[in-house]
Design an enzyme around this catalytic site. Structure first.
Site, short mmCIF file in Angstrom:
data_model
loop_
_atom_site.label_atom_id
_atom_site.label_comp_id
_atom_site.label_asym_id
_atom_site.label_seq_id
_atom_site.Cartn_x
_atom_site.Cartn_y
_atom_site.Cartn_z
N GLY A 142 1.05 -1.11 0.05
CA GLY A 142 0.29 0.16 0.24
C GLY A 142 1.00 1.61 -0.12
O GLY A 142 1.75 1.13 0.93
N ASP B 170 -1.87 4.60 -6.39
CA ASP B 170 -0.18 4.98 -5.98
C ASP B 170 0.30 5.60 -6.66
O ASP B 170 1.10 5.54 -6.31
CB ASP B 170 0.44 2.80 -6.97
N LYS C 21 -3.89 -0.70 -8.09
CA LYS C 21 -3.70 -2.41 -8.25
C LYS C 21 -4.44 -2.78 -9.91
O LYS C 21 -5.13 -2.21 -10.25
CB LYS C 21 -4.40 -2.87 -7.39
O1 MRU Z 1 0.97 -4.15 -4.48
P1 MRU Z 1 0.43 -3.67 -3.32
O2 MRU Z 1 -0.36 -3.92 -2.04
O3 MRU Z 1 0.78 -2.28 -2.41
O4 MRU Z 1 -0.62 -2.24 -4.17
C1 MRU Z 1 -1.31 -1.16 -3.12
C2 MRU Z 1 -2.71 -0.87 -4.40
O5 MRU Z 1 -3.02 -0.72 -5.25
C3 MRU Z 1 -3.23 0.45 -2.83
O6 MRU Z 1 -4.83 0.66 -3.72
C4 MRU Z 1 -2.98 1.43 -3.41
O7 MRU Z 1 -1.09 1.70 -2.83
C5 MRU Z 1 -3.50 2.51 -2.43
S1 MRU Z 1 -3.28 2.22 -0.53
C6 MRU Z 1 -4.14 3.68 0.14
#
Ligand code: MRU
Length: 355
Positions: A54, A240, A251
């Site tokens: 995240g 992200d 994601k």
């Molecule tokens: O691969 P990850 O689990 O780090 O991806 C996380 C996401 O895509 C979240 O939606 C994003 O980081 C926002 S978290 C507040």
């Protein structure tokens, strides 16, 4: 079960007594195991391996990682500023799409540069704790702004985990859901399982169930069907990295959801703190997309689900073009198109607050 939505104390990362503690998100929901770190290289590996994940949580963890690097350099009598620089390099290589990582490292390096060798550890500790605290406050603000956009009775579809586990606490997309419930709204949340790492099935379902929030697990391909049946009032996801024109990296699978939402007239909201805005990138095509190991796609918990030697693609994120996004909900308020204008206003407002 009574929906309280009040588990505001859940944070996936803690700093105590010169050590960093992470809840191992690879093991949730089956086991709640906290790992202890006093070495920045181990912590960088934990970020790459998704012990913590995240974008905001990654940034906070990296900030604490620089504190670890400074502490151990001082203990060993090494060149503390050289060690901090090297640690920043190492941490920068962990998760390329999560812009909060680079944002947090930049803030920490700026503090290190203006500190004397005697006070650098304390200064970095203070800054990392500030980054952590500010993130929670930004999420609460996002929650308050976002909750107003949802109807009194709302069925919300979310993807991945943009909850407390992905942030310093409270969450972005899930922060909106928590805040809406706290203001008396009735919510049902459809949770995409989120192949291949299963952040939705494992983490979002864990968080929402702990809070007693009405949630239903669905697989990633079901969204169009749910929307066609009129079962979804809004899609709310995290981000992200958000480019200057409002294109959003999130994601893998988010972009498809946005297209389905447009087709069915369902509002598509992105929730993110201003630390996820990347003013340096004009549009989404410039956002680096992390490629992760094929092993995460062909195995689930070590069990093969594809023929041996299968060819695999594994982009971990996709980019949703800004034209599909109804609004971007930030700690500075709700941003509407044209995003190049509203994003630049939000960044200026943020700067004015910092000054
Ligand atoms: O691969 P990850 O689990 O780090 O991806 C996380 C996401 O895509 C979240 O939606 C994003 O980081 C926002 S978290 C507040």
């Amino acid at each position: 079960m009574v929906a309280t939505g009040t588990d505001v104390d859940l944070s996936p990362v803690h700093y105590r007594g010169g050590k960093v503690y992470l809840i191992d998100q690879r093991l949730l929901p089956a086991q709640e195991v906290w790992l202890e770190f006093d070495d920045v290289a181990d912590l960088a590996r934990a970020i790459s391996d998704m012990v913590v994940r995240g974008a905001p949580a990654i940034g906070i963890t990296a900030a604490y990682g620089l504190v670890l690097a400074a502490r151990s350099a001082v203990e060993r009598g090494d060149d503390v500023f050289g060690c901090i620089e090297r640690a920043a390099q190492l941490l920068s290589q962990t998760r390329p799409t999560a812009v909060n990582l680079f944002w947090a490292i930049r803030r920490m390096l700026a503090v290190a540069k203006s500190a004397s060798p005697d006070e650098v550890v304390e200064s970095l500790e203070r800054e990392a704790l500030r980054i952590h605290r500010e993130d929670v406050a930004m999420n609460v603000a996002i929650g308050v702004y976002g909750a107003r956009l949802l109807p009194r009775k709302a069925r919300v579809l979310t993807h991945c985990n943009a909850g407390a586990l992905a942030t310093g606490g409270f969450g972005t997309a899930l922060g909106i859901i928590r805040a809406a419930i706290l203001t008396g709204k009735q919510l049902k949340v459809y949770v995409n399982e989120t192949r291949p790492f299963l952040q939705g099935a494992r983490l979002t379902m864990w968080e929402l169930t702990r809070d007693g929030i009405d949630c239903v697990l669905v697989t990633d391909g079901m969204g169009a069907h749910l929307m066609a049946r009129g079962l979804v009032d809004a899609v709310v996801v995290g981000a992200d990295r958000i480019a200057r024109n409002g294109d959003v990296a999130n994601k893998i699978g988010t972009y498809g959801l946005a297209i389905w939402a447009r087709e069915h007239g369902v509002p598509f909201y992105v929730a993110a703190p201003t630390s996820t805005l990347d003013p340096e990138l004009p549009s989404g095509e410039h956002i680096p997309i992390e490629e992760r190991s094929p092993a995460e796609v062909v195995r689930i918990r070590g069990v093969p689900i594809a023929p041996e030697g299968a060819q695999v693609m594994h982009p971990a994120f996709d980019v949703t073009p800004h034209r599909y996004i109804t609004a971007i909900i930030t700690d500075c308020g709700v941003l509407h198109p044209p995003y190049h204008q509203s994003i630049s206003e939000a960044l200026n407002a943020g700067r004015a607050v910092d000054d």
